[in-house]
Scaffold this active site. Structure first.
Site, PDB file in Angstrom:
ATOM      1  N   GLU A 186       0.789  -1.229   0.000  1.00 58.38           N
ATOM      2  CA  GLU A 186       0.000   0.000   0.000  1.00 58.38           C
ATOM      3  C   GLU A 186       0.825   1.285   0.000  1.00 58.38           C
ATOM      4  O   GLU A 186       0.821   2.040   0.985  1.00 58.38           O
ATOM      5  CB  GLU A 186      -0.943   0.017   1.207  1.00 58.38           C
ATOM      6  CG  GLU A 186      -1.929  -1.126   1.197  1.00 58.38           C
ATOM      7  CD  GLU A 186      -3.007  -0.976   2.268  1.00 58.38           C
ATOM      8  OE1 GLU A 186      -2.899  -0.089   3.127  1.00 58.38           O
ATOM      9  OE2 GLU A 186      -3.961  -1.759   2.231  1.00 58.38           O
ATOM     10  N   GLU A 200      -5.645  -8.484   1.267  1.00 53.41           N
ATOM     11  CA  GLU A 200      -6.143  -8.109   2.598  1.00 53.41           C
ATOM     12  C   GLU A 200      -7.623  -7.789   2.520  1.00 53.41           C
ATOM     13  O   GLU A 200      -8.063  -7.094   1.596  1.00 53.41           O
ATOM     14  CB  GLU A 200      -5.462  -6.834   3.136  1.00 53.41           C
ATOM     15  CG  GLU A 200      -4.092  -7.026   3.699  1.00 53.41           C
ATOM     16  CD  GLU A 200      -3.510  -5.718   4.270  1.00 53.41           C
ATOM     17  OE1 GLU A 200      -4.282  -4.822   4.679  1.00 53.41           O
ATOM     18  OE2 GLU A 200      -2.276  -5.609   4.282  1.00 53.41           O
TER      19      GLU A 200
HETATM   20  C1  BGC Z   1      -2.637  -2.304   6.076  1.00 52.94           C
HETATM   21  C2  BGC Z   1      -2.537  -3.027   7.394  1.00 52.94           C
HETATM   22  C3  BGC Z   1      -3.609  -2.519   8.333  1.00 52.94           C
HETATM   23  C4  BGC Z   1      -4.959  -2.823   7.725  1.00 52.94           C
HETATM   24  C5  BGC Z   1      -6.134  -2.382   8.587  1.00 52.94           C
HETATM   25  C6  BGC Z   1      -4.034  -2.058   5.605  1.00 52.94           C
HETATM   26  O1  BGC Z   1      -4.133  -0.733   5.210  1.00 52.94           O
HETATM   27  O2  BGC Z   1      -1.848  -2.934   5.100  1.00 52.94           O
HETATM   28  O3  BGC Z   1      -1.253  -2.882   7.904  1.00 52.94           O
HETATM   29  O4  BGC Z   1      -3.490  -3.037   9.618  1.00 52.94           O
HETATM   30  O5  BGC Z   1      -5.079  -2.188   6.486  1.00 52.94           O
HETATM   31  O6  BGC Z   1      -6.111  -1.019   8.805  1.00 52.94           O
END
Ligand code: BGC
Length: 450
Positions: A174, A362
């Site tokens: 990101e 994610e």
């Molecule tokens: C990031 C993580 C973060 C997650 C939740 C993403 O933007 O890669 O490190 O914990 O979102 O906020």
């Protein structure tokens, strides 16, 4: 919701080649900030400053993954998790960012990787998840063009030591977040502000991503090389032209500026004129150096945002109407629960012909977890994951590139400037005792992955 999607939500529906996993990041779980020769990172320094982290939290041991990795990997095996995405701490391997290598750091990730492989779990390694060595920040960090060569040295070291066993790499996590929050708004490490810091950081991170990817490809021709982007589904507040234009600007900045140069399309300057100022940092042959033919792209999507035109917000002229103001269901991050967002983002990114494979690297949610008779009955998290997965399946069925899904995250951990309060884990962590308890969402994912 198409009824067949609801009834078909099982692993087999996604096909045998779909990659399932969980994701995490070194700084959020490891602790051991100064153990065994590790150098400080920008996050170690930033989090020690006053009023930078909510509720005065300090990362401390985080989830103590540095010492408990074997147990956590054992837990992952019990939960049937086949792929583990984690990041390496640059300053654990190269305490000053470049130069002297820390053998104990090298050995630590060797042990993590070997333990994963012994348990039949595939390691997916992110090289950079925001924890820049502090020593490099003192030399300018991402605003300094030399970071491309510093990052190259680090990348080559990772390829040399881990490339024999790691077959899936992600160069960056990101970049929009660490440049925007860390170099423009100053709310993440290293806490710098201003447009010129931001634009330099954007350009240097783009160059470093492509350069790092080239180094990995040359050293490890058989490895799958990807990189990850955050993305958000955006809609205008109303259909008025000013809100629509504001939404397009935010979309250009958040969803396109970071990926398009890497796909060989250049920065989308025509759609957001402020970006024109980045040209002063671009050298003539940078355009060629910025592009890379990735094996896969990771997208990380959590929510939808509603965008309003705003004369008072410099440069972007737009603001977000927060989920709590809109009175829609939202998580502890004030992110709307909106499963269709992930479908829209898969569709959008899948449309780039340059992308070969698209993996959701994610997705997950933080809710206030409730203990009931010794268990964490996190119904909302399970529903969130199921709702988003149905939309992932919808995208796949419609023929959009959809090749994997990783839950953020295995254990509750240190949520950057939000501290320990928002818990995203499938596994509850008691941060006093480091005791792990699988939440009901974790049990659901275990059964789903069986
Ligand atoms: C990031 C993580 C973060 C997650 C939740 C993403 O933007 O890669 O490190 O914990 O979102 O906020």
């Amino acid at each position: 919701m198409d009824q067949s999607l609801a009834t078909d939500l099982n692993k087999a529906a996604f096909g045998p080649d779909f990659h399932w996993g969980v994701s995490t990041a070194a700084f959020q779980i490891e602790g051991a900030a100064e153990t065994d020769g590790k150098g400080l990172s920008v996050w170690d320094v930033f989090a020690s400053r006053k009023n930078k982290i909510k509720n005065g939290h300090r990362p401390g041991d985080a989830c103590n993954f540095y010492h408990q990795y074997a147990d956590d990997i054992g837990l992952m095996a019990e939960l049937n998790i086949p792929n583990f995405r984690f990041s390496l701490s640059w300053s654990r391997l190269l305490p000053a960012g470049v130069g002297a290598v820390n053998p104990k750091g090298i050995d630590y990730y060797n042990r993590v990787i070997d333990t994963l492989l012994e348990k039949g779990i595939t390691p997916w390694v992110t090289l950079y998840h925001w924890d820049l060595p502090h020593a490099l920040e003192q030399r300018g960090g991402w605003t300094h063009r030399d970071i491309v060569s510093w990052f190259s040295e680090y990348t080559a070291l990772c390829a040399q030591h881990y490339g024999d066993r790691v077959k899936h790499f992600m160069v960056m996590n990101e970049p929009s977040v660490f440049t925007g929050a860390g170099y423009f708004l100053g709310v993440h490490a290293p806490g710098r502000r201003g447009l010129s810091n931001y634009l330099k950081a954007i350009h240097h991170s783009t160059l470093a991503t492509a350069t790092g990817a080239n180094i990995l490809r040359a050293a490890l021709p058989k490895a799958q090389i990807g990189t990850t982007f955050s993305c958000t589904h955006l809609e205008p507040y109303t259909h008025s032209p000013s809100h629509i234009r504001a939404t397009q600007r935010v979309d250009t900045l958040l969803n396109r500026t970071f990926i398009e140069p890497l796909l060989g399309l250049g920065y989308p300057i025509a759609d957001f004129s402020v970006l024109k100022k980045i040209e002063k940092y671009i050298q003539p042959d940078d355009y060629d150096k910025m592009a890379f033919d990735f094996d896969f792209i990771g997208i990380q999507c959590y929510t939808r945002e509603i965008v309003k035109a705003s004369l008072w917000t410099p440069y972007i002229g737009a603001s977000i109407v927060k989920a709590s103001q809109r009175k829609v269901p939202h998580t502890l991050m004030n992110w709307e629960v909106y499963p269709e967002a992930i479908y829209e983002m898969i569709k959008k990114f899948s449309a780039y012909p340059q992308i070969k494979k698209l993996i959701v690297t994610e997705n997950g949610a933080a809710f206030p977890d409730v203990w009931q008779s010794g268990a964490v009955n996190d119904v909302k998290r399970t529903e969130y994951l199921q709702g988003y997965l149905k939309e992932v399946l919808r995208a796949k069925r419609e023929g959009h590139k959809t090749d994997g899904y990783f839950v953020w995250t295995l254990t509750d951990n240190f949520e950057w400037a939000e501290g320990f309060h928002p818990r995203f884990g499938l596994v509850h962590v008691d941060f006093e005792t480091q005791q792990r308890t699988v939440k009901n969402s974790g049990l659901w994912y275990r059964d789903f992955l069986k």
